[in-house]
Design a protein around this motif. Structure first.
Motif, PDB file in Angstrom:
ATOM      1  N   LYS A 252       0.837  -1.193   0.000  1.00 35.62           N
ATOM      2  CA  LYS A 252       0.000   0.000   0.000  1.00 35.62           C
ATOM      3  C   LYS A 252       0.879   1.253   0.000  1.00 35.62           C
ATOM      4  O   LYS A 252       2.071   1.195   0.303  1.00 35.62           O
ATOM      5  CB  LYS A 252      -0.921   0.008   1.228  1.00 35.62           C
ATOM      6  CG  LYS A 252      -2.030  -1.027   1.177  1.00 35.62           C
ATOM      7  CD  LYS A 252      -2.945  -0.863   2.373  1.00 35.62           C
ATOM      8  CE  LYS A 252      -4.104  -1.841   2.311  1.00 35.62           C
ATOM      9  NZ  LYS A 252      -5.023  -1.676   3.463  1.00 35.62           N
ATOM     10  N   CYS A 253       0.262   2.370  -0.369  1.00 35.79           N
ATOM     11  CA  CYS A 253       0.920   3.678  -0.312  1.00 35.79           C
ATOM     12  C   CYS A 253       2.149   3.740  -1.230  1.00 35.79           C
ATOM     13  O   CYS A 253       3.138   4.413  -0.915  1.00 35.79           O
ATOM     14  CB  CYS A 253       1.321   4.038   1.116  1.00 35.79           C
ATOM     15  SG  CYS A 253      -0.024   3.913   2.319  1.00 35.79           S
ATOM     16  N   HIS A 254       2.105   3.034  -2.329  1.00 37.60           N
ATOM     17  CA  HIS A 254       3.214   3.040  -3.276  1.00 37.60           C
ATOM     18  C   HIS A 254       2.923   4.072  -4.366  1.00 37.60           C
ATOM     19  O   HIS A 254       1.943   3.959  -5.098  1.00 37.60           O
ATOM     20  CB  HIS A 254       3.405   1.652  -3.880  1.00 37.60           C
ATOM     21  CG  HIS A 254       4.664   1.502  -4.667  1.00 37.60           C
ATOM     22  ND1 HIS A 254       4.764   1.848  -5.999  1.00 37.60           N
ATOM     23  CD2 HIS A 254       5.914   1.079  -4.312  1.00 37.60           C
ATOM     24  CE1 HIS A 254       5.980   1.612  -6.429  1.00 37.60           C
ATOM     25  NE2 HIS A 254       6.713   1.155  -5.436  1.00 37.60           N
ATOM     26  N   TRP A 255       3.798   5.093  -4.493  1.00 36.28           N
ATOM     27  CA  TRP A 255       3.608   6.179  -5.449  1.00 36.28           C
ATOM     28  C   TRP A 255       4.835   6.298  -6.353  1.00 36.28           C
ATOM     29  O   TRP A 255       5.943   5.930  -5.965  1.00 36.28           O
ATOM     30  CB  TRP A 255       3.387   7.516  -4.725  1.00 36.28           C
ATOM     31  CG  TRP A 255       2.146   7.553  -3.883  1.00 36.28           C
ATOM     32  CD1 TRP A 255       2.005   7.096  -2.608  1.00 36.28           C
ATOM     33  CD2 TRP A 255       0.873   8.084  -4.263  1.00 36.28           C
ATOM     34  NE1 TRP A 255       0.728   7.314  -2.163  1.00 36.28           N
ATOM     35  CE2 TRP A 255       0.005   7.911  -3.149  1.00 36.28           C
ATOM     36  CE3 TRP A 255       0.374   8.682  -5.416  1.00 36.28           C
ATOM     37  CZ2 TRP A 255      -1.316   8.336  -3.177  1.00 36.28           C
ATOM     38  CZ3 TRP A 255      -0.950   9.098  -5.436  1.00 36.28           C
ATOM     39  CH2 TRP A 255      -1.777   8.912  -4.339  1.00 36.28           C
ATOM     40  N   THR A 256       4.600   6.875  -7.541  1.00 37.46           N
ATOM     41  CA  THR A 256       5.678   7.138  -8.487  1.00 37.46           C
ATOM     42  C   THR A 256       5.747   8.638  -8.749  1.00 37.46           C
ATOM     43  O   THR A 256       4.750   9.249  -9.152  1.00 37.46           O
ATOM     44  CB  THR A 256       5.440   6.393  -9.813  1.00 37.46           C
ATOM     45  OG1 THR A 256       5.388   4.987  -9.549  1.00 37.46           O
ATOM     46  CG2 THR A 256       6.572   6.670 -10.788  1.00 37.46           C
ATOM     47  N   LEU A 257       6.907   9.233  -8.500  1.00 37.99           N
ATOM     48  CA  LEU A 257       7.121  10.656  -8.732  1.00 37.99           C
ATOM     49  C   LEU A 257       7.719  10.865 -10.129  1.00 37.99           C
ATOM     50  O   LEU A 257       8.632  10.141 -10.521  1.00 37.99           O
ATOM     51  CB  LEU A 257       8.066  11.235  -7.681  1.00 37.99           C
ATOM     52  CG  LEU A 257       7.660  11.053  -6.210  1.00 37.99           C
ATOM     53  CD1 LEU A 257       8.748  11.632  -5.297  1.00 37.99           C
ATOM     54  CD2 LEU A 257       6.332  11.722  -5.933  1.00 37.99           C
ATOM     55  N   ILE A 258       7.182  11.841 -10.850  1.00 36.24           N
ATOM     56  CA  ILE A 258       7.627  12.135 -12.211  1.00 36.24           C
ATOM     57  C   ILE A 258       8.181  13.561 -12.252  1.00 36.24           C
ATOM     58  O   ILE A 258       7.509  14.503 -11.805  1.00 36.24           O
ATOM     59  CB  ILE A 258       6.472  11.960 -13.212  1.00 36.24           C
ATOM     60  CG1 ILE A 258       5.943  10.512 -13.148  1.00 36.24           C
ATOM     61  CG2 ILE A 258       6.923  12.297 -14.632  1.00 36.24           C
ATOM     62  CD1 ILE A 258       4.686  10.282 -13.947  1.00 36.24           C
ATOM     63  N   ASN A 259       9.405  13.715 -12.796  1.00 37.94           N
ATOM     64  CA  ASN A 259      10.101  15.016 -12.863  1.00 37.94           C
ATOM     65  C   ASN A 259      10.198  15.640 -11.464  1.00 37.94           C
ATOM     66  O   ASN A 259       9.639  16.692 -11.183  1.00 37.94           O
ATOM     67  CB  ASN A 259       9.387  15.972 -13.828  1.00 37.94           C
ATOM     68  CG  ASN A 259       9.437  15.479 -15.261  1.00 37.94           C
ATOM     69  OD1 ASN A 259      10.386  14.815 -15.662  1.00 37.94           O
ATOM     70  ND2 ASN A 259       8.408  15.813 -16.033  1.00 37.94           N
ATOM     71  N   TRP A 260      10.912  14.950 -10.609  1.00 39.04           N
ATOM     72  CA  TRP A 260      10.995  15.346  -9.215  1.00 39.04           C
ATOM     73  C   TRP A 260      12.298  16.102  -8.920  1.00 39.04           C
ATOM     74  O   TRP A 260      13.277  16.006  -9.664  1.00 39.04           O
ATOM     75  CB  TRP A 260      10.916  14.118  -8.307  1.00 39.04           C
ATOM     76  CG  TRP A 260      11.969  13.082  -8.580  1.00 39.04           C
ATOM     77  CD1 TRP A 260      11.937  12.085  -9.499  1.00 39.04           C
ATOM     78  CD2 TRP A 260      13.248  12.980  -7.933  1.00 39.04           C
ATOM     79  NE1 TRP A 260      13.096  11.348  -9.490  1.00 39.04           N
ATOM     80  CE2 TRP A 260      13.915  11.872  -8.522  1.00 39.04           C
ATOM     81  CE3 TRP A 260      13.891  13.693  -6.923  1.00 39.04           C
ATOM     82  CZ2 TRP A 260      15.184  11.482  -8.125  1.00 39.04           C
ATOM     83  CZ3 TRP A 260      15.148  13.302  -6.528  1.00 39.04           C
ATOM     84  CH2 TRP A 260      15.795  12.216  -7.121  1.00 39.04           C
ATOM     85  N   LYS A 261      12.269  16.828  -7.807  1.00 35.69           N
ATOM     86  CA  LYS A 261      13.437  17.595  -7.358  1.00 35.69           C
ATOM     87  C   LYS A 261      13.404  17.685  -5.843  1.00 35.69           C
ATOM     88  O   LYS A 261      12.353  17.985  -5.261  1.00 35.69           O
ATOM     89  CB  LYS A 261      13.442  18.998  -7.966  1.00 35.69           C
ATOM     90  CG  LYS A 261      14.664  19.822  -7.527  1.00 35.69           C
ATOM     91  CD  LYS A 261      14.761  21.130  -8.298  1.00 35.69           C
ATOM     92  CE  LYS A 261      13.645  22.074  -7.922  1.00 35.69           C
ATOM     93  NZ  LYS A 261      13.841  23.417  -8.547  1.00 35.69           N
ATOM     94  N   VAL A 262      14.538  17.428  -5.215  1.00 36.56           N
ATOM     95  CA  VAL A 262      14.656  17.473  -3.755  1.00 36.56           C
ATOM     96  C   VAL A 262      15.678  18.535  -3.377  1.00 36.56           C
ATOM     97  O   VAL A 262      16.804  18.528  -3.888  1.00 36.56           O
ATOM     98  CB  VAL A 262      15.087  16.107  -3.172  1.00 36.56           C
ATOM     99  CG1 VAL A 262      15.222  16.214  -1.656  1.00 36.56           C
ATOM    100  CG2 VAL A 262      14.100  15.029  -3.537  1.00 36.56           C
TER     101      VAL A 262
END
Length: 411
Positions: A252-262
């Motif tokens: 559960k709670c599995h997400w995919t980030l696209i064009n991310w920046k930290v």
């Protein structure tokens, strides 16, 4: 000679076996006679001690009339509902198997359980008035049975009905409501809220996320950011143009980030990391972002309890209606006992005018009870009324009514 020897040896063995069995039976009997005085307290577990022939007679009358009233009223409700929705069914080309098994197969238990206290009240007044009209109640009271003792089979029936009602409302009906809502969205043009804008949510200790727009149909969000705080200071700021929920992942709670920046803040310095795509676990689900009408009715009671505690931890304000639903399921199970006492007290006395007036009084009290449930729930959602108290207010008020009705019942 061999056959005779075999026969004699078999006879000896049989006599030895029967002698041994007789000795064991005698020892068991002696042991039972010794333990019998000490096991007398187990008599309280014998159901025949509480359910007599009179109790069975009243229980069968109660349950039979209750089922008959449910079948009668729900059948009428189905006819009216089908007549009202027939044009929508044909307009959106709803298949008959979906109408029967997806819509009405969940329509029947939902409304039967919703109005179960009303059906209990009608059943009690109807068959008790008939018993009183046939002088059966008078005969029972004249034989030395008190009105308090007369209520025992009523309470046993209420235990069965209330247990079934709570099980249905807590575990069975929520799954049916999901199927029914999907059917409404497909074939009845029932608009469901599937998007959310400018959502801000706390997803963990010191972690706050915000999403500019989220579409529940595609499970995709836009304009995502997550701030990580420590000692009230910002130490990390994550942004992503898009965020996609992984519906096929086992976790559960599995997400995919696209064009991310930290951006990581290290004292007076700043460290920036970027990427095209990244899989991560964030303690939130699509149901935490989009709140649709009647969503609380699609959760089972354990799911409701977990959802409420999670939303309170996150500081969400949209949790009152879920708390009201959780407590209302428990309170509604006790309504059968209260309304049964009122109905039996009103209809147990034989009257020349028949049961017409008291049936009208009973129906009026039932509708007042249902109205109080609705009003108290509305107060809890819109006027900051305590949810638990809102769910139990109708029961508390009608408990007082039941007490006064019981005091004036025939004895």
């Amino acid at each position: 000679m061999n056959l005779s020897n075999i026969a004699s040896s078999a006879g000896d063995r049989w006599s030895t076996l029967t002698t041994t069995l007789r000795r064991c039976a005698a020892r068991v009997r002696q042991l039972w006679l010794r333990l019998r005085p000490r096991l007398r307290f187990l008599r309280i577990l014998n159901p025949r001690r509480y359910v007599t022939l009179l109790d069975w007679y009243l229980i069968k009358k109660f349950i039979g009339t209750y089922i008959f009233s449910i079948v009668l009223i729900i059948s009428i409700a189905i006819v009216f509902d089908f007549n009202d929705n027939l044009s929508k069914f044909t307009q959106y080309h709803a298949p008959w198997h979906a109408v029967i098994f997806d819509y009405y197969a969940n329509f029947i238990p939902y409304y039967a359980n919703l109005f179960s206290p009303l059906f209990v009240f009608i059943a009690v007044i109807f068959f008790t008035s008939k018993l009183a009209g046939n002088s059966e109640i008078i005969a029972m009271l004249a034989s030395g049975v008190s009105f308090k003792r007369l209520l025992r089979p009523y309470m046993i029936s209420c235990i069965l009905i209330s247990s079934l009602s709570f099980y249905l409302s807590a575990y069975v009906i929520p799954h049916g409501n999901v199927i029914k809502q999907n059917f409404d969205a497909l074939y009845r043009n029932s608009k469901r809220l599937t998007t959310a804008d400018n959502v801000m949510l706390q997803v963990g200790k010191g972690r706050v996320i915000s999403i500019q727009h989220f579409d529940n149909n595609t499970k995709r969000g836009y304009g995502f950011s997550m701030d990580k705080l420590q000692d009230k200071k910002l130490i990390s700021h994550l942004t992503a143009q898009e965020i996609q929920y992984d519906t096929i992942s086992e976790a559960k709670c599995h997400w995919t980030l696209i064009n991310w920046k930290v951006r990581e803040l290290r004292g007076l310095r700043e460290h920036i990391t970027t990427g095209a795509q990244k899989d991560t676990l964030i303690q939130m689900e699509p149901t935490d972002l989009v709140f649709s009408k009647g969503q609380q009715e699609t959760f089972t009671s354990p799911e409701l309890k977990e959802y409420i505690s999670k939303q309170i931890t996150r500081g969400s304000s949209n949790v009152v209606q879920y708390e009201v639903e959780y407590h209302k399921r428990i309170a509604a199970s006790f309504a059968s006992f209260i309304l049964t006492i009122i109905g039996a007290s009103l209809s147990a006395r034989k009257r020349k005018g028949g049961m017409g007036m008291y049936l009208g009084i009973g129906l009026a009290l039932s509708f007042i009870y249902i109205m109080l449930q609705t009003v108290s729930s509305t107060f809890a959602v819109n006027a900051n009324f305590p949810p638990m108290l809102a769910a139990w207010v109708p029961n508390l008020i009608f408990t007082v009514v039941a007490y006064f009705c019981y005091r004036f019942a025939p004895n």
